[in-house]
Design a protein around this motif. Structure first.
Motif, PDB file in Angstrom:
ATOM      1  N   ALA A  15       0.853  -1.196   0.000  1.00  0.00           N
ATOM      2  CA  ALA A  15       0.000   0.000   0.000  1.00  0.00           C
ATOM      3  C   ALA A  15       0.886   1.242   0.000  1.00  0.00           C
ATOM      4  O   ALA A  15       1.629   1.488   0.952  1.00  0.00           O
ATOM      5  N   ASP A  17       0.643   4.477   0.619  1.00  0.00           N
ATOM      6  CA  ASP A  17      -0.214   5.494   1.225  1.00  0.00           C
ATOM      7  C   ASP A  17       0.604   6.728   1.568  1.00  0.00           C
ATOM      8  O   ASP A  17       1.242   6.804   2.621  1.00  0.00           O
ATOM      9  N   LYS A  39      -0.566  -0.779  -4.260  1.00  0.00           N
ATOM     10  CA  LYS A  39      -1.926  -0.284  -4.035  1.00  0.00           C
ATOM     11  C   LYS A  39      -1.951   1.240  -4.022  1.00  0.00           C
ATOM     12  O   LYS A  39      -1.235   1.884  -3.252  1.00  0.00           O
ATOM     13  N   THR A 125     -14.152  -2.705   7.700  1.00  0.00           N
ATOM     14  CA  THR A 125     -13.768  -3.271   8.999  1.00  0.00           C
ATOM     15  C   THR A 125     -13.848  -2.227  10.109  1.00  0.00           C
ATOM     16  O   THR A 125     -13.781  -2.565  11.281  1.00  0.00           O
ATOM     17  N   PRO A 183      -6.141  -7.101   3.586  1.00  0.00           N
ATOM     18  CA  PRO A 183      -5.308  -6.161   4.356  1.00  0.00           C
ATOM     19  C   PRO A 183      -5.377  -6.501   5.840  1.00  0.00           C
ATOM     20  O   PRO A 183      -5.992  -7.500   6.224  1.00  0.00           O
ATOM     21  N   ARG A 186       0.152  -8.049   9.545  1.00  0.00           N
ATOM     22  CA  ARG A 186       1.335  -7.598  10.274  1.00  0.00           C
ATOM     23  C   ARG A 186       2.317  -8.753  10.381  1.00  0.00           C
ATOM     24  O   ARG A 186       1.994  -9.800  10.951  1.00  0.00           O
ATOM     25  N   GLN A 195      -4.386  -1.162  13.412  1.00  0.00           N
ATOM     26  CA  GLN A 195      -5.074  -2.394  13.022  1.00  0.00           C
ATOM     27  C   GLN A 195      -5.307  -3.213  14.281  1.00  0.00           C
ATOM     28  O   GLN A 195      -4.390  -3.412  15.073  1.00  0.00           O
ATOM     29  N   VAL A 213      -2.253  -7.401   1.647  1.00  0.00           N
ATOM     30  CA  VAL A 213      -1.932  -5.976   1.511  1.00  0.00           C
ATOM     31  C   VAL A 213      -1.162  -5.531   2.745  1.00  0.00           C
ATOM     32  O   VAL A 213      -1.648  -5.687   3.867  1.00  0.00           O
ATOM     33  N   VAL A 214       0.017  -4.980   2.541  1.00  0.00           N
ATOM     34  CA  VAL A 214       0.827  -4.500   3.661  1.00  0.00           C
ATOM     35  C   VAL A 214       1.281  -3.066   3.350  1.00  0.00           C
ATOM     36  O   VAL A 214       1.803  -2.802   2.270  1.00  0.00           O
ATOM     37  N   GLY A 215       1.052  -2.170   4.309  1.00  0.00           N
ATOM     38  CA  GLY A 215       1.462  -0.781   4.128  1.00  0.00           C
ATOM     39  C   GLY A 215       2.604  -0.404   5.042  1.00  0.00           C
ATOM     40  O   GLY A 215       3.776  -0.627   4.743  1.00  0.00           O
ATOM     41  N   ARG A 216       2.248   0.149   6.215  1.00  0.00           N
ATOM     42  CA  ARG A 216       3.247   0.761   7.092  1.00  0.00           C
ATOM     43  C   ARG A 216       4.400  -0.135   7.528  1.00  0.00           C
ATOM     44  O   ARG A 216       5.529   0.382   7.658  1.00  0.00           O
TER      45      ARG A 216
END
Ligand code: C5P
Length: 237
Positions: A15, A17, A39, A125, A183, A186, A195, A213-216
């Protein structure tokens, strides 16, 4: 349309972002080699618009997560406008109803065999049962998720976005047909951030996720490429 990954390669969606194209471009360059897709969400899309898609597409296929929700004619028009930018996955809200989902699918088909996957979002969610009741839904969240998931798939969606908690129930109820994008992931030992119900990459895939899906945990790491590589490696074990 993208085919569903069969091994660790291609399962990771990173992600991106960030509100700036410069940062997005730098991140995409770092993690692109390890990502099945990148993403592009509302933060970057609202700041930089459709050109952001081209910047990410230069590095990897793109999951355009703009959760379209409007009357069928308008959603079909939006999908049609986006096709020129060649997104590989595109989200819509299942809550728009069967005609809206069908209109999105039909509009996507204009792109031919390279068309984007149409993914339906069921219950956000962030919605707890009190929030569902406030919107007129008396049922438990899982029941509503399955109801919307089934309707979306019957109306032409190619897959669903769902939380780690919902994957097993969706596979049990709908079988292998939906492509599942998950998503709330972790890696073991990383911060949960905001989350609350997370799974590790391997747990999500074992439960039936096609993509995670992994972002931070990646974009906030000192070495984003290394973090992405480690996640892909964790799926191979
Ligand atoms: O940084 P993090 O790994 O939490 O990012 C997850 C991405 O997936 C974000 O872009 C977030 O908006 C999205 N997402 C989510 N939970 C959902 C649906 C989407 O975290 N239920």
């Amino acid at each position: 349309m993208l085919s569903r990954p069969t091994g660790p390669e291609g399962r990771l969606i990173v992600a991106i972002d960030t509100p700036t194209l410069a940062r997005a471009e730098a991140l995409a360059a770092q993690v692109g080699p390890f990502a099945g897709l990148l993403k592009l969400g509302l933060e970057l899309f609202c700041a930089e618009g459709p050109p952001a898609l081209g910047v990410l597409k230069a590095r990897a296929p793109v999951f355009l997560d703009v959760k379209l929700h409007d009357i069928p004619n308008t959603v079909a028009g939006a999908v049609g406008s986006l096709l020129a930018r060649r997104p590989d996955m595109l989200t819509i809200h299942a809550g728009g109803g069967p005609a809206m989902v069908a209109a999105a699918r039909k509009a996507a088909e204009a792109a031919g065999p390279a068309r984007p996957m149409i993914l339906a979002v069921t219950v956000l969610t962030s919605m707890d049962e009190a929030a569902l009741r406030a919107t007129g839904v008396p049922d438990a969240a899982e029941k509503q998720v399955l109801r919307l998931a089934r309707m979306a798939m019957e109306s032409g969606a190619d897959g669903l976005v769902c939380s780690p908690r919902e994957v097993a129930a969706i596979r049990a109820g709908l079988g292998d047909a939906p492509g599942l994008v998950v998503p709330g992931i972790r890696p073991a030992g990383s911060a949960a951030d905001d989350q609350s119900r997370t799974a590790t990459p391997a747990e999500a895939v074992a439960a039936g996720a096609d993509w995670i899906v992994v972002g931070r945990p990646i974009t906030g790491a000192a070495d984003p490429a290394g973090a992405a590589r480690a996640i892909v490696a964790s799926l191979a074990r």
